[in-house]
Design a protein around this motif. Structure first.
Motif, short mmCIF file in Angstrom:
data_model
loop_
_atom_site.label_atom_id
_atom_site.label_comp_id
_atom_site.label_asym_id
_atom_site.label_seq_id
_atom_site.Cartn_x
_atom_site.Cartn_y
_atom_site.Cartn_z
N PHE A 126 64.56 21.70 33.88
CA PHE A 126 63.99 23.04 33.86
C PHE A 126 63.68 23.54 35.27
O PHE A 126 63.87 24.72 35.59
CB PHE A 126 62.73 23.08 33.00
CG PHE A 126 62.23 24.47 32.72
CD1 PHE A 126 62.98 25.34 31.95
CD2 PHE A 126 61.02 24.92 33.23
CE1 PHE A 126 62.54 26.63 31.69
CE2 PHE A 126 60.56 26.20 32.97
CZ PHE A 126 61.33 27.07 32.20
N GLN A 127 63.23 22.64 36.13
CA GLN A 127 62.90 23.02 37.49
C GLN A 127 64.13 23.46 38.28
O GLN A 127 64.01 24.17 39.28
CB GLN A 127 62.23 21.86 38.24
CG GLN A 127 60.93 21.36 37.61
CD GLN A 127 61.16 20.24 36.63
OE1 GLN A 127 61.96 20.39 35.71
NE2 GLN A 127 60.47 19.11 36.82
N TRP A 134 63.40 31.04 33.54
CA TRP A 134 61.96 30.90 33.35
C TRP A 134 61.38 32.14 32.67
O TRP A 134 60.54 32.04 31.77
CB TRP A 134 61.27 30.68 34.70
CG TRP A 134 61.56 29.37 35.35
CD1 TRP A 134 62.79 28.78 35.51
CD2 TRP A 134 60.61 28.48 35.93
NE1 TRP A 134 62.66 27.60 36.16
CE2 TRP A 134 61.34 27.37 36.45
CE3 TRP A 134 59.24 28.52 36.09
CZ2 TRP A 134 60.72 26.31 37.10
CZ3 TRP A 134 58.61 27.46 36.75
CH2 TRP A 134 59.35 26.37 37.24
#
Length: 268
Positions: A126-127, A134
């Motif tokens: 996800f980062q 996001w």
């Protein structure tokens, strides 16, 4: 080593077959949840009393319910309703997360997925995604949570804080785009609900284990498990030293796992 590995593998298979046979032989007691069990004026001595009153979610080998930490001791219907809503919601999130972990690691590095920029263990995916992702995830969460609040939660200005509507049955939003509930009896729906609760419980345990494993060894789930299944703990350590943090970490782990399988098959 090869024979030793197959013995362990066959043992796991036999255990799984035995457990599956035991569970399939015992048909769970299916209860159709009603809003009456969540009556805020009612109070239950423990989980057994709540189950007897109509709380769903209990099945073999704990037909009267399981509450090791005693959350349901002296609980009222309102708190019971809120706890069940939390359990179902977290179970649904965990089921999605479990599938996402495994699928995400299998397609990482693909050109269609953010130009192959996302790689490594799923805990770090996800980062690596663009900020737009996001924002979309945040908007989706906001939409779902606002819908859930409007469906089930009572007005905090006129009712007790953090309480749900009296007639609301936890988890039932009326959302069924695939029509899975069409032409189903009350018993069918109760059985499907029990399956969802149990699968959610299993998923919560599973995703916790996956996250813990990747935090410890820093490797993708399946390649690491394959190497460990070969019975070579030292090889798993070497795999971590070689692949953890590498730019092409997923490809490195898969290549290492394939080489280790060949080495075990050849007796080295």
């Amino acid at each position: 080593t090869h024979t030793h590995t197959h013995t362990h593998t066959h043992t796991y298979i036999y255990i799984n077959m035995a457990l599956t046979s035991m569970l399939s032989a015992t048909k769970p007691t299916v209860r159709a949840a009603t809003s009456s069990v969540y009556d805020k004026s009612r109070k239950y001595a423990d989980i057994k009393e709540a189950t007897a009153a109509g709380l769903d979610g209990a099945c073999a080998p704990f037909p009267e319910g399981l509450d090791i930490l005693g959350f349901c001791k002296g609980i009222n219907g309102g708190d019971l309703q809120r706890y069940r809503e939390a359990e179902i919601t977290h179970g649904r999130v965990a089921m999605i997360a479990t599938v996402g972990f495994l699928v995400g690691e299998q397609v990482e590095g693909s050109s269609f997925l953010f130009d192959a920029q996302v790689t490594g263990p799923a805990i770090n995916h996800f980062q690596q995604t663009p900020g737009l992702v996001w924002g979309l995830v945040g908007a989706t969460i906001f939409l779902l949570e606002s819908t859930r609040v409007q469906k089930g939660w009572s007005d905090p200005f006129t009712n007790e804080l953090f309480s749900l509507n009296d007639e609301y049955i936890p988890g039932q939003w009326g959302f069924d785009p695939l029509g899975l509930s069409n032409n189903k009896t009350t018993e069918d729906m109760a059985e499907a609900r029990l399956k969802e609760i149990n699968n959610g419980r299993l998923a919560m345990i599973s995703i916790s284990g996956m996250v813990a494993q990747e935090l410890v060894n820093g490797l993708n789930i399946l390649p690491a498990d394959e190497v460990l299944e070969e019975g070579r703990g030292a090889a798993l350590v070497q795999m971590g030293k070689k692949c953890a943090g590498a730019i092409d970490e997923a490809a490195c782990a898969k290549a290492f796992e394939a080489a280790e399988r060949v080495a075990v098959a050849s007796g080295h």
